[in-house]
Scaffold this motif. Structure first.
Motif, short mmCIF file in Angstrom:
data_model
loop_
_atom_site.label_atom_id
_atom_site.label_comp_id
_atom_site.label_asym_id
_atom_site.label_seq_id
_atom_site.Cartn_x
_atom_site.Cartn_y
_atom_site.Cartn_z
N LYS A 126 35.02 42.47 41.06
CA LYS A 126 34.71 43.83 41.28
C LYS A 126 33.95 44.34 40.16
O LYS A 126 34.56 44.24 39.11
N THR B 131 33.83 48.23 33.85
CA THR B 131 34.96 47.20 33.88
C THR B 131 34.65 46.34 35.00
O THR B 131 34.29 46.50 36.06
N VAL B 132 35.13 44.86 34.64
CA VAL B 132 34.96 43.87 35.96
C VAL B 132 36.60 43.41 36.13
O VAL B 132 37.12 43.02 35.17
N ASP B 133 37.04 43.53 37.32
CA ASP B 133 38.15 43.03 37.56
C ASP B 133 38.37 41.51 37.90
O ASP B 133 37.37 41.10 38.04
#
Lengths: 357, 451
Positions: free
Chosen positions: A155, A149-151
């Motif tokens: 991040k 997951t990349v927000d």
């Protein structure tokens, strides 16, 4: 009429100083009186008002008692909800421009009292909970492969040492993506285009829907990296032979195809730019459509349940009150009532108003 | 805690039963009123057999002797011919269907439930609508795991057996793709309820409360967003605010009494009652507790709504109250003037359905329908209304009001406010034009028209 979110906010702030006159409803059959106002506009005792109306927080009279008559309808109602203090607003302070981290948020409006009370009972006020012990502890390190997951803040992005030039990314793109999305992101075989220059403003309600793609619609650039690493190529997602460097390179190529700038001067990517997470995060703040987003504020239509002789605007005929004025599906050449005629006659692009599912 | 949950489950059941009973009493009171009225008017006493059959007077009588068919004269098949039973072959036309021109492949596509052929409020598992973003995986539940990590005190991993040890809940909820009705934004395209409203189903789910699982891992106060993710090729993710996750979400392993079907997320899926089906992550394998939302493609590029002025709405969660008449509807033809029982479905993503009203004149005047099913939270509710059709052209519409006081709007109002490029959440009323019985070619036809 407004064009960007910034102008809407300006309008609603202007209304803040002039709007208190109609914040008070003269709804006489409501027993709860509005005593204090939030920001001089909204009834501070909204929870009480809602509870006295059997929890009907979307009832027209209840909303009017809380927000005032003028604020509750149509566009005006929608604009009023851009103020995070409005009990019916889904915005948070950060959602206006994403705050200092750029990652916009939304919330469950305060007036949806049931949801908040349920969450409080199940979580915030539950001081007796002790784990049942049915799970097995696991370390974050063990999730190294699963956690991709990349927000919106970036991040989860790879280290800046990982990447490749935009030109190298373009070569990978042509190899693995262009057969479905076109060499320059123009789309193919009914699959999504990735770069179009279409205006998103509606000129006519019956015109075909504008094509939405990365440059003219997407609010964040990091989403593109997360998504293609997660799901592409379609037949073999998250491919190790492409790897983080390859996915970054392809991201760079697609952003270049969309002419996304990376600074106030409008500097665009050149073919020999080494595209890594730092360049991506620069571009994340310059997505052209980023300022045109707001939280889902539905419903914004609040009708009274009319039973007899209802007003024209709620009767057939596009508000004329004439039920025999209607639009039909087109018929086939032989006159039979049929469906999806424009598609069958190859006059329209297929789909539900946007290509790709 | 366990006690509290059981109490709430019991409460909901009691409520539902009362709601159902109230609707029933209301219906029967109306009927009783009618009977009393005619008794007074005609001063008769009790059931009059001759009067009861009066409408058949003068009709010719069939006289040909009825013969036995093969079903009566031969033995049928024995037990376990079908270890897993299937519908009668005569029901073979009742299928979920798709429009081949809608998507370029079948792995990222959708089918619609045949809601005009369904009865009651439960969708059979084999007819549940399908929506995939990367095809359907066949996952061995022994190998499947659910992880909860991120902003928690104690990251945990669960086997499917672990999950079944937790206190369970069973709930009947509708599940609706937010694109349900999308084909009708720019006008009428399709003459079937399966196409206009079939991107939804309603089933009974059994599973574990998400709040129990998040608390089990010790969710931290700074964990404001929940990011669930699937184990399939699409790795689908959405961001849910923690209030929503803690309200009434659960992780389901069963659907209508049996394990979830693969098409619906076997072995486990997230259930987010009342919200867009896109958030109900299937093949759930990971829940990350996070401080900010993710901005995944499915909550930015897709499942967001473009407004007429070029702005767009994001983080759309709740499905608005909606209703549709399934009979008569464009799949049926009227059989001549006379009595019809107008039937349909109403539902709301925000709670129970409170009223359904029917108009036959395009929305000028309305009559309240009664409910023929239990009235449950965020579930399909069946309504019915007796209509004496005089054979003239009629414009049938249904309008739901839910328990929050929201009244379903007509299409022009929604179109004028939201435009026609939304794709999602087209939840305004639809109109069925019933052609006059006297019309030569089209008499009795039921046509989808739009105001």
């Amino acid at each position: 009429m407004y064009n960007t979110k910034q102008t809407i906010v300006a309008v609603s702030i202007a209304a803040l100083f002039t709007g208190s006159a109609f914040a008070m409803s003269n709804n006489s059959d409501k027993t709860v009186e509005v005593s204090e106002k939030i920001d001089g506009k909204y009834a501070a005792n909204y929870v009480e008002i809602i509870k006295n109306a059997d929890g009907k927080y979307l009832d027209k009279t209840v909303i009017e008692a809380i927000l005032g008559v003028e604020a509750t309808h149509g566009r005006a109602g929608l604009e009023g909800k851009l103020d995070p203090e409005n009990p019916y607003s889904a915005e948070v302070d950060d959602s206006i421009d994403g705050g200092n981290h750029g990652n916009a948020q939304c919330k469950i409006p305060k007036a949806f009292v049931e949801v908040h009370e349920s969450a409080a009972a199940n979580y915030y006020n539950d001081d007796t909970f002790v784990a049942r012990g049915f799970g097995t502890p696991i370390s974050e390190a063990a999730l190294e492969v699963w956690n991709i997951t990349v927000d919106g803040d970036g991040k989860g992005l790879p280290d800046p040492s990982v990447g490749m030039t935009v030109e190298e990314g373009g070569e990978l793109y042509v190899k693995f993506c262009s057969m479905c999305h076109g060499e320059f992101g123009e789309g193919a075989k009914g699959y999504l285009p990735l770069a179009v220059e279409e205006d998103l403003v509606t000129s006519s309600f019956t015109d075909p829907a504008p094509m939405k793609s990365v440059g003219n619609y997407w609010p964040y650039a990091v989403t593109l990296f997360d998504y293609i690493r997660r799901t592409m190529p379609f037949w073999t997602p998250n491919a190790p032979y492409i790897g983080d460097a390859g996915y970054l390179g392809m991201t760079g190529y697609i952003l270049q195809s969309n002419y996304i700038p990376m600074d106030d001067e409008g500097t665009e990517l050149s073919d020999d730019t080494f595209f890594n997470s730092e360049v991506l995060m620069k571009m994340n703040k310059y997505m052209p459509n980023q300022g045109n987003w707001f939280c889902d504020h539905r419903p914004v239509i609040h009708n009274v349940r009319c039973m007899n002789n209802c007003p024209d605007e709620q009767v057939g005929g596009n508000g004329t009150g004439d039920p025999t004025q209607y639009r039909q599906a087109r018929t086939l050449p032989d006159g039979t009532l049929q469906y999806n005629v424009p598609q069958r006659l190859h006059e329209d692009k297929p789909g539900v108003g946007h290509a790709g599912m | 805690m366990a006690d509290k949950i059981e109490e709430k489950v019991a409460l909901q059941t009691e409520n539902s039963r009362n709601q159902g009973r109230r609707a029933f009493l209301k219906g029967s009171a109306a009927v009783a009123g009618g009977v009393v009225f005619s008794q007074v008017a005609q001063s008769s006493s009790g059931f009059d057999a001759k009067k009861a059959v009066a409408p058949y007077a003068g009709q010719p009588e069939l006289t040909e002797v009825l013969q036995d068919g093969p079903a009566r004269k031969t033995l049928g098949f024995g037990v376990r011919k079908y270890p897993y039973g299937m519908p009668s072959p005569f029901e073979k036309e009742v299928q979920r269907r798709t429009l081949e021109w809608l998507t370029p492949d079948s792995m990222a596509s959708i089918t619609m439930s045949p809601i005009h052929q369904l009865h009651g409020i439960i969708t059979p598992n084999g007819l549940h609508f399908e929506r995939f973003h990367g095809g359907v995986p066949t996952i061995n539940p022994d190998d499947h795991r659910l992880v909860i990590h991120g902003l928690v005190e104690r990251p945990l991993i669960f086997t499917m057996d672990d999950l079944k040890r937790f206190p369970s809940i069973s709930r009947i909820h509708f599940v609706e793709c937010p694109a349900n009705g999308a084909l009708e934004w720019k006008g009428v395209q399709l003459n079937s309820v399966q196409w206009t409203h079939g991107m939804m189903s309603c089933v009974e789910y059994t599973g574990v409360r998400l709040s129990d699982l998040l608390k089990e891992a010790g969710i931290k106060p700074e964990g404001k967003w929940i990011i669930p993710e699937g184990a399939d090729a699409s790795g689908l993710s959405r961001s849910l605010p923690v209030e929503l996750a803690m309200d009434d979400c659960f992780v389901a392993y069963a659907q209508n009494g049996e394990a979830l079907r693969r098409e619906q997320g076997y072995p486990i899926r997230l259930v987010v009652p009342g919200c867009e089906a896109n958030m109900w992550i299937k093949y759930l394998r990971r829940i990350m507790v996070h401080d900010v939302p993710m901005q995944e493609r499915e909550e930015t590029s897709k499942y967001t709504e473009l407004m007429p002025d070029g702005t767009a709405q994001r983080f759309s969660w709740y499905m608005e109250a909606n209703s549709v008449i399934t009979y008569p509807s464009p799949d049926f033809k009227m059989q001549g003037p006379g009595k019809y029982y107008v039937r349909g479905l109403a539902w709301s993503g925000r709670g129970k359905v409170a009223h359904v009203d029917i108009s036959t004149d395009g929305g000028r005047n309305w009559k309240e329908a009664h409910f023929t099913s239990p009235v449950l939270d965020k579930a399909w509710t069946r309504f019915e209304w007796e209509w004496e059709w005089d054979g003239s052209e009629a414009f049938l519409m249904s309008r739901v009001t839910d328990e929050t006081g929201y009244v379903q709007p007509p299409m022009p109002q929604m179109r004028n406010l939201e435009g026609t490029n939304n794709v999602y959440h087209r939840t305004a009323m639809v109109t069925w034009r019933v052609h006059a019985w006297e019309d030569e070619k089209s008499g009795g036809l039921v046509e989808n028209v739009q105001y």
